[in-house]
Motif scaffolding. Structure first.
Motif, PDB file in Angstrom:
ATOM      1  N   ILE A 319       0.841  -1.208   0.000  1.00 18.60           N
ATOM      2  CA  ILE A 319       0.000   0.000   0.000  1.00 18.60           C
ATOM      3  C   ILE A 319       0.872   1.252   0.000  1.00 18.60           C
ATOM      4  CG2 ILE A 319      -1.616   1.346   1.404  1.00 18.60           C
ATOM      5  CD1 ILE A 319      -2.847  -1.337   2.301  1.00 18.60           C
ATOM      6  N   LEU A 320       1.910   1.258   0.823  1.00 17.38           N
ATOM      7  CA  LEU A 320       2.795   2.423   0.866  1.00 17.38           C
ATOM      8  C   LEU A 320       3.601   2.561  -0.423  1.00 17.38           C
ATOM      9  CD1 LEU A 320       3.959   2.212   4.582  1.00 17.38           C
ATOM     10  CD2 LEU A 320       2.364   3.849   3.572  1.00 17.38           C
ATOM     11  N   THR A 321       3.922   1.433  -1.065  1.00 19.00           N
ATOM     12  CA  THR A 321       4.583   1.493  -2.370  1.00 19.00           C
ATOM     13  C   THR A 321       3.656   2.136  -3.394  1.00 19.00           C
ATOM     14  OG1 THR A 321       5.953  -0.438  -1.925  1.00 19.00           O
ATOM     15  CG2 THR A 321       5.577   0.104  -4.232  1.00 19.00           C
ATOM     16  N   LYS A 322       2.393   1.772  -3.357  1.00 20.89           N
ATOM     17  CA  LYS A 322       1.393   2.398  -4.236  1.00 20.89           C
ATOM     18  C   LYS A 322       1.423   3.914  -4.069  1.00 20.89           C
ATOM     19  CE  LYS A 322      -3.462   3.487  -3.995  1.00 20.89           C
ATOM     20  NZ  LYS A 322      -4.760   3.221  -3.330  1.00 20.89           N
ATOM     21  N   HIS A 323       1.394   4.383  -2.836  1.00 19.60           N
ATOM     22  CA  HIS A 323       1.361   5.828  -2.594  1.00 19.60           C
ATOM     23  C   HIS A 323       2.697   6.497  -2.922  1.00 19.60           C
ATOM     24  CE1 HIS A 323      -2.707   6.201  -1.016  1.00 19.60           C
ATOM     25  NE2 HIS A 323      -2.525   5.011  -0.464  1.00 19.60           N
ATOM     26  N   SER A 324       3.793   5.784  -2.755  1.00 19.03           N
ATOM     27  CA  SER A 324       5.087   6.330  -3.193  1.00 19.03           C
ATOM     28  C   SER A 324       5.064   6.599  -4.692  1.00 19.03           C
ATOM     29  CB  SER A 324       6.222   5.366  -2.840  1.00 19.03           C
ATOM     30  OG  SER A 324       6.504   5.393  -1.460  1.00 19.03           O
ATOM     31  N   LEU A 325       4.513   5.651  -5.461  1.00 19.14           N
ATOM     32  CA  LEU A 325       4.403   5.832  -6.911  1.00 19.14           C
ATOM     33  C   LEU A 325       3.515   7.014  -7.247  1.00 19.14           C
ATOM     34  CD1 LEU A 325       4.013   2.107  -8.058  1.00 19.14           C
ATOM     35  CD2 LEU A 325       5.975   3.592  -8.548  1.00 19.14           C
ATOM     36  N   LEU A 326       2.356   7.099  -6.610  1.00 19.73           N
ATOM     37  CA  LEU A 326       1.418   8.185  -6.916  1.00 19.73           C
ATOM     38  C   LEU A 326       1.959   9.546  -6.500  1.00 19.73           C
ATOM     39  CD1 LEU A 326      -1.965   6.525  -5.861  1.00 19.73           C
ATOM     40  CD2 LEU A 326      -1.116   6.914  -8.179  1.00 19.73           C
ATOM     41  N   ASN A 327       2.716   9.579  -5.410  1.00 20.62           N
ATOM     42  CA  ASN A 327       3.233  10.843  -4.878  1.00 20.62           C
ATOM     43  C   ASN A 327       4.638  11.165  -5.364  1.00 20.62           C
ATOM     44  OD1 ASN A 327       0.884  11.178  -3.329  1.00 20.62           O
ATOM     45  ND2 ASN A 327       1.729   9.982  -1.630  1.00 20.62           N
ATOM     46  N   ASN A 328       5.223  10.262  -6.199  1.00 21.36           N
ATOM     47  CA  ASN A 328       6.614  10.442  -6.647  1.00 21.36           C
ATOM     48  C   ASN A 328       7.523  10.709  -5.451  1.00 21.36           C
ATOM     49  OD1 ASN A 328       6.245  10.156  -9.487  1.00 21.36           O
ATOM     50  ND2 ASN A 328       5.316  12.196  -9.528  1.00 21.36           N
ATOM     51  N   GLU A 329       7.474   9.791  -4.498  1.00 18.63           N
ATOM     52  CA  GLU A 329       8.118  10.022  -3.213  1.00 18.63           C
ATOM     53  C   GLU A 329       8.867   8.782  -2.736  1.00 18.63           C
ATOM     54  OE1 GLU A 329       6.596  12.176   0.865  1.00 18.63           O
ATOM     55  OE2 GLU A 329       5.217  10.813  -0.139  1.00 18.63           O
ATOM     56  N   LEU A 330      10.145   8.941  -2.482  1.00 19.37           N
ATOM     57  CA  LEU A 330      10.960   7.887  -1.889  1.00 19.37           C
ATOM     58  C   LEU A 330      11.101   8.169  -0.393  1.00 19.37           C
ATOM     59  CD1 LEU A 330      13.794   7.548  -4.565  1.00 19.37           C
ATOM     60  CD2 LEU A 330      11.856   6.004  -4.216  1.00 19.37           C
ATOM     61  N   ILE A 331      10.776   7.179   0.426  1.00 21.69           N
ATOM     62  CA  ILE A 331      10.819   7.331   1.882  1.00 21.69           C
ATOM     63  C   ILE A 331      12.110   6.727   2.424  1.00 21.69           C
ATOM     64  CG2 ILE A 331       9.704   6.653   4.044  1.00 21.69           C
ATOM     65  CD1 ILE A 331       8.147   8.743   2.498  1.00 21.69           C
ATOM     66  N   ALA A 332      12.744   7.450   3.330  1.00 16.97           N
ATOM     67  CA  ALA A 332      13.997   6.979   3.917  1.00 16.97           C
ATOM     68  C   ALA A 332      13.809   5.676   4.666  1.00 16.97           C
ATOM     69  CB  ALA A 332      14.558   8.044   4.856  1.00 16.97           C
ATOM     70  N   SER A 333      14.834   4.839   4.635  1.00 16.09           N
ATOM     71  CA  SER A 333      14.850   3.594   5.396  1.00 16.09           C
ATOM     72  C   SER A 333      15.191   3.953   6.837  1.00 16.09           C
ATOM     73  CB  SER A 333      15.887   2.631   4.799  1.00 16.09           C
ATOM     74  OG  SER A 333      15.706   1.326   5.255  1.00 16.09           O
ATOM     75  N   TYR A 334      14.172   3.989   7.691  1.00 17.87           N
ATOM     76  CA  TYR A 334      14.310   4.543   9.038  1.00 17.87           C
ATOM     77  C   TYR A 334      15.284   3.725   9.889  1.00 17.87           C
ATOM     78  CZ  TYR A 334      12.862   6.820  13.374  1.00 17.87           C
ATOM     79  OH  TYR A 334      12.838   7.538  14.550  1.00 17.87           O
ATOM     80  N   ASN A 335      16.097   4.431  10.671  1.00 11.80           N
ATOM     81  CA  ASN A 335      17.088   3.854  11.588  1.00 11.80           C
ATOM     82  C   ASN A 335      18.327   3.330  10.877  1.00 11.80           C
ATOM     83  OD1 ASN A 335      15.965   4.393  14.049  1.00 11.80           O
ATOM     84  ND2 ASN A 335      15.041   2.380  14.334  1.00 11.80           N
TER      85      ASN A 335
END
Length: 380
Positions: A319-335
Motif C-alpha cells: 500500500i505504501l509502495t502504491k502511494h510512493s508511486l502516486l506521490n513520486n516520493e521515496l521514503i527513507a529507510s528509518y534507523n
C-alpha cells in the motif's frame, strides 16, 4: 484480460487509524516502536509497535459492539470498513474477501473469552465476512511473511479467473505472547529499535497492525492509478526458519518476474525490500538483489517505522509502495546507520521526490518462501 488496480486502502497501526495519517507520520520520521516491559521473556523490556486495546474499542464502538470480537478481528473489520466506505460502488454479492495472517487469534489461547474455535483461521475469517455479509466464502492466505503480498496476487488471480468481480484484501497480526516467545527462542529480537541493513543491527522488532485494500478493474477518470502487473513466488526449501545463504529463492522469484514481463532492471525506479534487520535476512536480500542486478535501484525497508507486522507487513508495504508511486516520493529507510551487508545496496537515506513509474516489492519468510511483485503507475 482486464487489468487490476490497487484502489481504496486503509492502514491501521500505532501511527494512526487511516492511510493518510500513517503516510504523514513516516514522512515526519515517526516510529511506532516503543519500549514495553514484559518480564516473562525480557528482563529489560523490548521494543515493539503496539496498539492500545481501549483505543481500538473506542473506534470500533461507532460500527459495532467491541465485546463480540477479538482484538485482531476488530482491527481487520475497521480496516475493511474504511475501504468499503470510500468505495461506494462495491457490491458485496460478487466481491471476494482475501484474509492474510500468520497467527490469527493465537493470542486467545487459554483465555476462554471466546469460543475455542475462534483460534482457527477459517473461523476468524468467517466472523469477519459475516460482519459485512459478504456472499462469497472468505479465503485465507497464511504463508509466513509473504502472506500480505501473496494475498494481493491471489485476489488478482481469482478476479482473472472470473471468480469475483473485485476483491478486498485484508491483513492483520498481533504481538502476542506466542509470537514473542517464538522469536525470542531464536534470540532474534533486538534490544533496541531495529536497524534494517545496518552494520549495527541486532535483530527484529515486532509490530501489530491491520491493513486492507480493494483490488480490481477501474474505469474511473483518475489521472494516475497503480496497476498490479504480476507476482512470482519461489521457495528455496533451505530451512524451517533460516533463509538461503545465497538468496536463491528470492533471486529466482525476481529473475522469473523480470523474464516473464520482459522488464529490465534499468526500468525499476524503486525497490521495497523485506528488510527485517536480522543478520541472515538482510545479508540474503543483499546477495539476491545483487545477483538480479538491482544494486543501484533505490531501496528501503519500512520495518523501522512499524516493526515486523508478520502477515500484514507485505500488505502495508505494498500500500505504501502504491502511494510512493502516486506521490513520486521515496521514503527513507528509518534507523539506517551504515551499510552492514556484504553486497552494495542503494539505501534511501533521506526522503526524496523523484519521478516514479515502476516499483518492485519483495518479501521473504519462514520455510524458504519468497515473492517478487511489480506495481506500475498508469497515467491517463
Amino acid at each position: 484480460m482486464s487489468r487490476n488496480y490497487l484502489l481504496n486502502d486503509s492502514i491501521i497501526s500505532p501511527l494512526g487509524f487511516n492511510t493518510a495519517v500513517n503516510i504523514e507520520a513516516i514522512r515526519n520520521s515517526e516510529s511506532a516502536l516503543k519500549l514495553h516491559h514484559y518480564s516473562k521473556f525480557f528482563e529489560n523490556g523490548y521494543y515493539a509497535g503496539l496498539i492500545e486495546s481501549d483505543l481500538i474499542d473506542r473506534k470500533f464502538n461507532t460500527i459495532g459492539d467491541p465485546t463480540l470480537f477479538t482484538k485482531l478481528e476488530k482491527l481487520m473489520i475497521l480496516a475493511i470498513h474504511q475501504v468499503i466506505e470510500e468505495a461506494t460502488s462495491v457490491d458485496l454479492n460478487n466481491t471476494g474477501l482475501i484474509i492474510s495472517t500468520t497467527k490469527g487469534n493465537i493470542d486467545q489461547l487459554g483465555k476462554n473469552e471466546f469460543p475455542t474455535d475462534r483460534i482457527y483461521l477459517w473461523k476468524m475469517a468467517q466472523v469477519i465476512a459475516d460482519f459485512f455479509e459478504f456472499k462469497q466464502k472468505p479465503i485465507v492466505v497464511s504463508n509466513a511473511c509473504i502472506s500480505g503480498a501473496l494475498a494481493i496476487k491471489t485476489a488478482n488471480d481469482f478476479i482473472q479467473a472470473g471468480r469475483f468481480s473485485n476483491a478486498i484484501v485484508v491483513g492483520g497480526d498481533l504481538v502476542s505472547e506466542f509470537v514473542l516467545s517464538g522469536f525470542q527462542s531464536f534470540q532474534a529480537i533486538s534490544p533496541e529499535p531495529c536497524r534494517p541493513f545496518s552494520n549495527d543491527r541486532k535483530g527484529v522488532s515486532l509490530g501489530e497492525a491491520a491493513a486492507a485494500i480493494l483490488i480490481g478493474p477501474d474505469d474511473s477518470e483518475t489521472k494516475q492509478k497503480v496497476e498490479y502487473i504480476d507476482a512470482v513466488t519461489a521457495n528455496d526449501a533451505n530451512h524451517i526458519s533460516g533463509p538461503s545463504r545465497t538468496g536463491e529463492g528470492l533471486y529466482q522469484s525476481i529473475s522469473r518476474l523480470l523474464k516473464n514481463n520482459n522488464i529490465s532492471t534499468t526500468q525499476i525506479d524503486y525497490l521495497s525490500a523485506h528488510g527485517t534487520a536480522t543478520i541472515y535476512n538482510d545479508e540474503m536480500e543483499s546477495i539476491a538483489f545483487n545477483r538480479a542486478g538491482l544494486e543501484s535501484v533505490p531501496v528501503n525497508s519500512l520495518k523501522g517505522y512499524y516493526g515486523h507486522t508478520l502477515g500484514t507487513s507485505a500488505l502495508i508495504e505494498s500500500i505504501l509502495t502504491k502511494h510512493s508511486l502516486l506521490n513520486n516520493e521515496l521514503i527513507a529507510s528509518y534507523n539506517f546507520t551504515e551499510l552492514g551487508v556484504s553486497k552494495n545496496l542503494n539505501i534511501i537515506q533521506n526522503n526524496e521526490n523523484k519521478d516514479l513509474n515502476l516499483a518492485l516489492k519483495t518479501a521473504s519468510g519462514f520455510g524458504g518462501c519468497n515473492l517478487a511483485m511489480f506495481l506500475k503507475k498508469e497515467r491517463i
